[in-house]
Design an enzyme around this catalytic site. Structure first.
Site, PDB file in Angstrom:
ATOM      1  N   LYS A  52       1.154  -1.171   0.303  1.00  0.00           N
ATOM      2  CA  LYS A  52       0.306   0.170   0.218  1.00  0.00           C
ATOM      3  C   LYS A  52       1.017   1.642  -0.090  1.00  0.00           C
ATOM      4  CE  LYS A  52      -3.610  -2.410   2.390  1.00  0.00           C
ATOM      5  NZ  LYS A  52      -4.130  -2.957   3.623  1.00  0.00           N
ATOM      6  N   GLN A  96      -3.621  -1.275  10.120  1.00  0.00           N
ATOM      7  CA  GLN A  96      -3.718  -3.027   9.725  1.00  0.00           C
ATOM      8  C   GLN A  96      -4.495  -4.166  10.374  1.00  0.00           C
ATOM      9  OE1 GLN A  96      -3.246  -3.465   5.755  1.00  0.00           O
ATOM     10  NE2 GLN A  96      -3.959  -5.455   6.847  1.00  0.00           N
ATOM     11  N   ASP A 119     -10.828   3.130   5.311  1.00  0.00           N
ATOM     12  CA  ASP A 119     -10.547   1.899   5.329  1.00  0.00           C
ATOM     13  C   ASP A 119     -12.415   1.204   4.979  1.00  0.00           C
ATOM     14  OD1 ASP A 119      -9.165  -0.533   4.612  1.00  0.00           O
ATOM     15  OD2 ASP A 119      -8.449   0.292   7.160  1.00  0.00           O
TER      16      ASP A 119
END
Ligand code: NDP
Length: 304
Positions: A52, A96, A119
């Site tokens: 990412k 994450q 997200d």
């Protein structure tokens, strides 16, 4: 011959379209900024975060990776998130998952400001998704919708079956399909006669985390099959079962001692589907593309 839906090619299209938007922001004010937080040593998470951050940099965005030790407490993590919430040059914050057991993941998700929640996991943004109102959407399901749209697959009116009901994939996936006017069925481990339900699908989405679980009896001939699952196989007998009709999988296993497979049997889907996503190279690249798109969009909103 089934059509292979090439996630990498569609990822490239999406990233190319983002470049002028990033350049405009950089020229007017500053490039979009993403902070990626990784707690602990999970090797898969390390790879995801690195990829990412790398994609951000290739696009000319600002990105930083914060690595915290496995023993980090909830309070310590919340403090770092608050710093990113306050920073003017950070538009997106990504923590994450999964987090180490001692950390309260829900408090962490709640701490990220909704306008920086790239997200799409913050309860406010989940509510916006339910209401079909604008907000960052969970990247993987949003990526699947982009893949269907850009591949010219008609969703409106289709029978869509989603196998899996997690907060990060199954549930948001089902909502997005419903908003796009599919008739949606959500399946899970208590579903009775899963093969029969799956065979109803014009569009079958697998998000279970069970290697090559969906075999021929689950797939209606001519269906579009989207495989979200990512499973690493290290057992030879399992690799041989999966390699039936898909010899490349066994070759990869022989070469590396392990192989990545989805939740759908690769040989069976190639034989029965009209179109399908491979693993790897299907949904995975779209997840990263949508993270980049969400970050650019958050930056555009914040910078006016
Ligand atoms: P979870 O483990 O959170 O959820 C799995 C879901 O599948 C659950 O709802 C579970 O049902 C259901 N399920 C499991 N076994 C069965 C079964 N035998 N029959 C019917 N339903 C079953 O997984 P995630 O949603 O987080 O991830 C799913 C997969 O997608 C994983 O392989 C993951 O690695 C992958 N993934 C891929 C991404 C990408 O970028 N391509 C991004 C995120 C995830 P129940 O609720 O009843 O337990």
């Amino acid at each position: 011959m089934a059509r292979i839906l090439d996630g990498k090619a569609i990822q490239q299209q999406i990233l190319e379209e983002l470049k002028p938007r990033i350049a405009r922001l950089a020229a007017a004010r500053r490039p979009p900024g993403l902070a990626a937080v990784l707690v602990g040593e999970n090797p898969a998470s390390q790879i995801y975060v690195a990829s990412k951050v790398k994609t951000c940099r290739e696009l000319g965005m600002h990105s930083e990776e914060l690595r915290l030790p496995e023993a980090t407490t909830t309070e310590e993590l919340l403090e770092r998130i608050e710093q990113y919430n306050e920073r003017e040059d950070i538009d997106g914050i990504l923590v994450q998952m999964p987090l180490p057991k001692q950390i309260d993941s829900r408090r962490v998700l709640l701490a990220i400001r909704p306008e920086k929640d790239v997200d799409g996991f913050h309860p406010f943004n989940v509510g916006q998704l339910v209401a079909n109102a604008p907000a960052p959407r969970a990247c993987t399901p949003a990526g699947v919708m982009e893949l269907l749209r850009r591949s010219g697959i008609e969703v409106a009116g289709a029978e869509a079956v989603v196998v899996g009901r997690s907060d990060i994939v199954g549930k948001p996936m089902a909502l997005l399909l419903m908003h796009a006017h599919a008739t949606v069925t959500i399946c899970h481990s208590r579903t009775r006669d899963l093969p029969a339900v799956c065979r109803r699908a014009d569009i079958l989405i697998a998000a279970m985390g069970r290697p090559a679980f969906l075999t021929a009896e689950f797939i209606r001939p001519g269906a579009v099959v989207i495989d979200v699952g990512i499973n690493r196989i290290t057992d030879r007998a399992e690799a041989e079962r999966i390699a039936r009709g898909a010899p490349a999988k066994l070759a990869a296993f022989e070469k590396n001692g392990s192989v990545l497979v989805g939740d759908v049997h690769p040989g069976d889907v190639a034989e029965l589907a009209s179109a399908y996503t491979p693993v790897p190279g299907g949904v995975g690249p779209l997840t990263i593309a949508m993270l980049m798109a969400n970050t650019v969009e958050c930056a555009e909103k914040r910078l006016g």
